[in-house]
Design a protein around this motif. Structure first.
Motif, mmCIF file in Angstrom:
data_model
loop_
_atom_site.group_PDB
_atom_site.id
_atom_site.type_symbol
_atom_site.label_atom_id
_atom_site.label_comp_id
_atom_site.label_asym_id
_atom_site.label_seq_id
_atom_site.Cartn_x
_atom_site.Cartn_y
_atom_site.Cartn_z
ATOM 1 N N LEU A 107 43.991 34.334 31.000
ATOM 2 C CA LEU A 107 43.500 35.286 30.004
ATOM 3 C C LEU A 107 43.812 34.824 28.589
ATOM 4 N N ALA A 108 45.027 34.310 28.383
ATOM 5 C CA ALA A 108 45.419 33.860 27.051
ATOM 6 C C ALA A 108 44.623 32.628 26.623
ATOM 7 N N ALA A 109 44.249 31.794 27.576
ATOM 8 C CA ALA A 109 43.555 30.540 27.250
ATOM 9 C C ALA A 109 42.153 30.780 26.702
ATOM 10 N N LEU A 111 41.130 32.763 24.371
ATOM 11 C CA LEU A 111 41.177 32.750 22.910
ATOM 12 C C LEU A 111 41.383 31.337 22.377
ATOM 13 N N LEU A 112 42.244 30.571 23.048
ATOM 14 C CA LEU A 112 42.499 29.193 22.636
ATOM 15 C C LEU A 112 41.231 28.360 22.686
ATOM 16 N N TRP A 113 40.475 28.467 23.761
ATOM 17 C CA TRP A 113 39.264 27.657 23.895
ATOM 18 C C TRP A 113 38.188 28.090 22.911
ATOM 19 N N GLY A 114 38.156 29.365 22.584
ATOM 20 C CA GLY A 114 37.213 29.820 21.558
ATOM 21 C C GLY A 114 37.515 29.186 20.212
ATOM 22 N N TRP A 115 38.801 29.081 19.886
ATOM 23 C CA TRP A 115 39.205 28.462 18.621
ATOM 24 C C TRP A 115 38.878 26.967 18.621
ATOM 25 N N ILE A 116 39.176 26.279 19.734
ATOM 26 C CA ILE A 116 38.867 24.848 19.829
ATOM 27 C C ILE A 116 37.368 24.612 19.740
ATOM 28 N N LEU A 117 36.588 25.485 20.356
ATOM 29 C CA LEU A 117 35.131 25.350 20.310
ATOM 30 C C LEU A 117 34.618 25.479 18.879
ATOM 31 N N ASP A 118 35.173 26.403 18.111
ATOM 32 C CA ASP A 118 34.757 26.582 16.717
ATOM 33 C C ASP A 118 35.179 25.407 15.843
ATOM 34 N N LYS A 119 36.363 24.862 16.090
ATOM 35 C CA LYS A 119 36.907 23.828 15.219
ATOM 36 C C LYS A 119 36.446 22.427 15.602
ATOM 37 N N VAL A 159 44.464 27.493 32.878
ATOM 38 C CA VAL A 159 44.215 27.328 31.443
ATOM 39 C C VAL A 159 42.934 26.526 31.198
ATOM 40 N N GLY A 160 42.698 25.506 31.991
ATOM 41 C CA GLY A 160 41.532 24.663 31.773
ATOM 42 C C GLY A 160 40.215 25.311 32.133
ATOM 43 N N GLY A 161 40.222 26.233 33.075
ATOM 44 C CA GLY A 161 38.983 26.818 33.565
ATOM 45 C C GLY A 161 38.084 27.453 32.515
#
Length: 222
Positions: A107-109, A111-119, A159-161
């Motif tokens: 669940l926490a990941a 948000l992380l992947w959304g940020w990486i996708l934007d950046k 986390v990777g999924g």
């Protein structure tokens, strides 16, 4: 005698710069149009590969019940029971706790992947997420009661999924006439990811977990 009016060099150079800028804009537009045409020409293959990636990496964590059954049959954590070979409460609780940790990380990941996708964009997001799932599968293949890396394996997979899924959503823009249909396909394939560990469980009756995971890792690498 007639006198010619003086030439305004500044005005002439300004016109040339405007003309050059216009030519650059046209060239850039032509290149973008050619690139878009290439994407549209190969869009069926791009979406097919993205769907395969979602199936192989995005939602496999949710197939935990099948993996849980396979691990119990192999006797993972049976050394924590007073009578080895007999399933005990401590063994089931420890395995259940690993799923809880993985679920929280999953669940926490997002948000992380959304940020990486934007950046960094979808390519970096896809590469990092599939690499984490690859690492998790390898660790899952080598874990046992003496070398316990099962928690790390499940956290890496969890986390990777999500990253493997969100990195593909932009491909729906290749089908402007059926964008929502393509998004629905990605969502459906994500949900079907639970079948991966079900297949693992079925194959475990014929080959070892190590062989299954290494074969699957090679498939992810390709």
């Amino acid at each position: 005698a007639l006198e010619l009016p003086p030439t305004d060099e500044g005005e002439g150079s300004g016109s040339m710069s405007v003309s050059n800028a216009g030519m650059e804009d046209v060239a850039t537009q032509v290149l973008n149009n050619n690139r878009d045409e290439d994407y549209f020409r190969w869009r069926h293959w791009l979406v097919a590969l993205a769907l395969l990636q979602c199936f192989l990496a995005a939602g496999i964590f949710y197939g935990w019940p099948s993996l849980y059954t396979m691990l119990l049959e192999e006797g993972i954590y049976s050394n924590r029971c007073p009578h080895p070979g007999v399933v005990c409460t401590r063994q089931t609780l420890d395995l259940g706790f690993i799923y809880t940790i993985g679920g929280c990380a999953n669940l926490a990941a997002q948000l992380l992947w959304g940020w990486i996708l934007d950046k960094r964009g979808p390519r970096v997001c896809s590469f990092l997420s599939v690499s984490l799932v690859f690492l998790g599968i390898v660790l899952l293949g080598v874990t046992d009661n003496e070398f316990d890396v099962l928690p790390y394996a499940m956290v890496a997979i969890a986390v990777g999924g999500p990253g493997a899924s969100v990195a593909c959503f932009h491909l729906s823009n290749l089908y402007p006439e059926a964008k929502n249909t393509v998004l629905s396909l990605f969502s459906g394939v994500f949900q079907l990811g639970f079948m991966v560990f079900m297949i693992f469980n079925a194959l475990s009756h014929y080959i070892t977990r190590f062989q299954i995971c290494m074969g699957y890792a090679v498939l992810l690498f390709l």
